[in-house]
Design an enzyme around this catalytic site. Structure first.
Site, short mmCIF file in Angstrom:
data_model
loop_
_atom_site.label_atom_id
_atom_site.label_comp_id
_atom_site.label_asym_id
_atom_site.label_seq_id
_atom_site.Cartn_x
_atom_site.Cartn_y
_atom_site.Cartn_z
N ASP A 58 0.81 -1.21 0.00
CA ASP A 58 0.00 0.00 0.00
C ASP A 58 0.84 1.27 0.00
O ASP A 58 0.54 2.24 -0.70
CB ASP A 58 -0.89 -0.03 1.25
N LYS A 87 -11.06 7.26 9.76
CA LYS A 87 -10.91 7.51 8.33
C LYS A 87 -9.44 7.50 7.96
O LYS A 87 -8.70 8.43 8.26
CB LYS A 87 -11.52 8.86 7.91
N PRO A 88 -8.98 6.42 7.32
CA PRO A 88 -7.57 6.37 6.90
C PRO A 88 -7.37 7.23 5.66
O PRO A 88 -8.34 7.67 5.02
CB PRO A 88 -7.36 4.89 6.59
N LEU A 112 -16.68 23.58 19.34
CA LEU A 112 -16.01 23.44 20.65
C LEU A 112 -15.62 21.99 20.93
O LEU A 112 -15.71 21.53 22.08
CB LEU A 112 -16.88 23.99 21.77
N GLU A 135 -1.09 16.10 15.35
CA GLU A 135 0.34 15.96 15.06
C GLU A 135 0.51 16.32 13.60
O GLU A 135 0.01 15.63 12.71
CB GLU A 135 0.80 14.52 15.33
N GLY A 187 2.93 18.80 10.49
CA GLY A 187 4.18 18.71 9.75
C GLY A 187 5.41 18.97 10.59
O GLY A 187 5.34 19.45 11.72
N CYS A 207 7.14 12.76 9.44
CA CYS A 207 7.01 14.09 10.03
C CYS A 207 8.14 14.39 11.00
O CYS A 207 8.54 15.53 11.18
CB CYS A 207 5.68 14.22 10.75
N GLU A 267 8.64 22.09 4.46
CA GLU A 267 8.66 20.64 4.60
C GLU A 267 8.60 19.99 3.21
O GLU A 267 7.62 20.16 2.48
CB GLU A 267 7.47 20.18 5.44
N LYS A 323 4.61 24.92 18.06
CA LYS A 323 4.50 25.84 16.92
C LYS A 323 3.58 25.22 15.84
O LYS A 323 2.51 24.70 16.16
CB LYS A 323 5.89 26.19 16.38
N GLY A 344 1.67 21.37 15.64
CA GLY A 344 0.49 20.86 16.31
C GLY A 344 0.55 20.96 17.81
O GLY A 344 1.42 21.61 18.39
#
Length: 484
Positions: free
Chosen positions: A97, A180-181, A249, A255, A257, A289, A387, A457, A460
């Site tokens: 995959d 949801k992949p 809310l 998590e 880049g 990442c 990135e 920063k 995340g």
């Protein structure tokens, strides 16, 4: 492929396999050959609604949250056992995959996925509250409760591990999940749905909807039946996720880049440092990442280290991920390959010198790119600051510890950092000053589910792994009982 029966490419909702409501399907491509290997259901808003309703019914019915933490832990331990028993099938799926080398899938992805569930199984029965001393004539205590329905949205680069890092703590805390992949790499998520069911996770507790981000992902993010969002992906999409969840809310962990710096001081053990440097930027074909695509080197050893890399990097085995000797496989898709090409072309325009690599590798029609080292770029270069998410390393010299730290902290990202030095005091001193969620000293990518990680920063917020992860999947309730 395995004793677990999985109907190819269907959604997993309420413990059953089903087609998308409109019958839509999307192709899954083998990145090592650029060929379609199968199709999977492409969920729409109606399918997402059905999955969320299923998760809500399971949560409200207490089929999972009503179990003791110890019983949830037993089932999660069984999940870990089944991952190990089905390691070959899972490794093959992940390799096919994503394009990961099969040896990497066994040693890293499958092993860590099993460790994830095992770790959170052990924490499932440690969700204790506490008694609080107050001047009131009352008994005051706290308890931790699950949040409800968790939306777990995961990226293409580590499908199996990053699903476990969210589903594991969510289940340990008593929540239900809609996963949801990534639309590019959904196969291990579907396999794991059947495996979780076989382990004893009740129907409706974990649901899997495959589909695109703009349709299935957006519907899941905006669904009023979702109580919490756990997201891993790009910073740009993360901003949208945070803004959208904020309107309702909903708590979010993200998590995002990274663009980590790996600092090599003049007193580093260069032989050991070279191994850490190469691993930091070619691991998972640079689609990591927490990779280290920026190398900062003390000027006194800059030329020496560039020479070593010029000889060593071209010798890293690149090729068919099914070959046990392969270290670097293809990029996960053509669009990722083109992005790397664009950044290397930009580096040339910005005055960068290609030390090695810098071009595609023509092999079996796959999406391969040679590991690339680039020198002579300024720190404000886009190639340094942004990135790339591919097997590309930029190398910059520095003259002092202060300059090294300033360069390391100069990008908007803050997910990881590295320090290569034999000076113990310097290692601790620099680690304290680096703006990153995790700092590795004299190696790279040392990860374990007991050790939390996450960003600062633009990388995340919130933490995955460790007991800290459970904080994001529970809320604290206070109970005060009058003793009058």
């Amino acid at each position: 492929m395995s004793p677990i029966e999985i109907e190819p490419g269907r959604l997993f909702v309420g413990g059953r396999w089903r087609e998308a409501a409109d019958g839509a399907r999307t192709e899954v491509v083998d990145p090592s050959r650029g060929a379609v290997v199968t199709t999977v259901a492409e969920a729409g808003a109606a399918d997402v609604d059905a999955a969320v309703r299923s998760a809500r019914e399971a949560f409200d019915g207490g089929t999972w949250s009503g179990l003791s933490g110890r019983e949830r832990g037993r089932i999660l331990h069984r999940v870990a056992e089944l991952i190990r028993e089905n390691a070959d099938e899972l490794a093959q799926l992940e390799s096919l995959d994503v394009g990961k080398p099969i040896s990497l899938c066994h040693a890293v992805d499958v092993t860590n996925a099993a460790n994830d569930y095992e770790h959170f199984a052990a924490l499932a029965h440690s969700l204790d509250g506490s008694v609080r001393n107050t001047p009131m004539n009352a008994l005051a205590y706290t308890k931790r409760e699950p949040l409800g329905v968790v939306a777990a949205i995961t990226p293409f680069n580590f499908p199996l591990i990053l699903a476990g890092s969210k589903i594991g703590p969510a289940l340990a805390a008593g929540n239900t999940v809609v996963h949801k992949p990534a639309d590019e790499t959904p196969l291990s998520a579907l396999y794991m749905a059947g495996l979780l069911q076989r382990a004893g996770v009740p129907d409706g507790v974990v649901n899997v909807v495959t589909g695109t981000g703009p349709v299935a992902g957006e519907a899941l993010l905006r669904h009023r039946g979702v109580d919490k969002v756990a997201f891993t992906g790009s910073t740009a999409i993360g901003r949208h996720v945070a803004a959208t969840a904020g309107e309702a809310l909903k708590p979010v962990t993200m998590e995002l880049g990274g663009n980590a710096a790996n600092i090599v001081f003049e007193d580093a053990d260069l032989e050991k440092a070279v191994g850490a440097i190469i691993k930091a930027f070619v691991f998972n074909t640079g689609q990591f990442c927490m990779g280290g695509p920026r190398l900062l080197v003390a000027r006194s050893v800059h030329s020496t280290l560039l020479g070593i890399l010029a000889e060593a990097v071209p010798g890293v085995p690149v090729g068919d991920p099914r070959d046990p000797g392969t270290v670097v496989g293809p990029m996960a898709g053509e669009k990722h390959l083109k992005k790397v090409e664009e950044y290397v072309d930009l580096a040339r325009k910005e005055g960068g010198r290609i030390v090695c690599g810098g071009e595609r590798l023509d092999l079996d029609g796959g999406f391969y790119y040679k590991p690339t080292v680039i020198a002579d770029l300024s720190n404000d270069s886009r190639v340094v600051q942004e990135e790339i998410f591919g097997p590309v390393l930029t190398v910059q010299p520095f003259d002092s510890e202060d300059e090294a730290v300033a360069l390391a902290n100069s990008t908007p990202y803050g997910l990881a950092s590295g320090v290569q030095t034999t000076n113990l005091a310097r290692a601790h001193r620099v680690a304290d000053r680096l703006q990153a969620g995790i700092v590795w000293v004299n190696d790279w990518a040392m990860l374990d589910p007991a050790v939390p990680f996450g960003g600062v920063k633009d990388s995340g917020y919130g933490r995955e792994y460790g007991p800290e992860a459970l904080d994001a999947y529970t809320r604290v309730k206070s109970v005060v009982v009058s003793l009058d």
